[in-house]
Write a protein that holds these residues in place. Sequence first.
Motif, PDB file in Angstrom:
ATOM      1  N   UNK A  40       0.694  -1.204  -0.233  1.00  0.00           N
ATOM      2  CA  UNK A  40       0.117  -0.008  -0.465  1.00  0.00           C
ATOM      3  C   UNK A  40       0.970   1.261   0.131  1.00  0.00           C
ATOM      4  N   UNK A  41       2.092   1.538   0.913  1.00  0.00           N
ATOM      5  CA  UNK A  41       2.784   2.921   0.623  1.00  0.00           C
ATOM      6  C   UNK A  41       3.251   2.465  -0.619  1.00  0.00           C
ATOM      7  N   UNK A  42       4.157   2.118  -1.334  1.00  0.00           N
ATOM      8  CA  UNK A  42       4.009   2.072  -2.182  1.00  0.00           C
ATOM      9  C   UNK A  42       3.341   2.414  -3.882  1.00  0.00           C
ATOM     10  N   UNK A  43       1.839   1.624  -3.088  1.00  0.00           N
ATOM     11  CA  UNK A  43       0.624   2.221  -4.384  1.00  0.00           C
ATOM     12  C   UNK A  43       0.516   3.871  -3.764  1.00  0.00           C
ATOM     13  N   UNK A  44       0.511   4.276  -2.732  1.00  0.00           N
ATOM     14  CA  UNK A  44       0.585   5.758  -2.237  1.00  0.00           C
ATOM     15  C   UNK A  44       0.968   6.436  -2.933  1.00  0.00           C
ATOM     16  N   UNK A  45       2.619   6.163  -3.216  1.00  0.00           N
ATOM     17  CA  UNK A  45       4.083   6.816  -3.593  1.00  0.00           C
ATOM     18  C   UNK A  45       3.239   6.996  -5.057  1.00  0.00           C
TER      19      UNK A  45
END
Length: 121
Positions: free
Chosen positions: A35-40
Amino acid sequence: MTDVTLTLPRGPVITLLIALLLSAAGSVQAQVADTGTYLQRMDADGDGRVSQAEYVQWMMYAFEQMDADGDGVLDASELPGGKGRPITREQQRQTLVQRFHKQDANRDGVLDARELAAPPR
């Protein structure tokens, strides 16, 4: 930080477009592991939140890739299996706007990592 599994909105066209997005060979956008990568990747302005415009732009990637003739309509010949009802770019954009608002649980007009990771509403 704990990795969170991302559950994306469902629906025949959304599922189809997400599958294409995630399977696009060599696409930087498709290389999302958590999710963190997706958000970035979705967060074009880097403010740690995803606006409606950023969400729609990100999610429309698959539509644009599938629209082989560039006419703004996915017809049966452009859909996997050569089947399905045509959908226009604007219809898909409206579907994505609706999905965005459903995911925006706190109704603040942006999605944070928790809202992106939440099951579809």
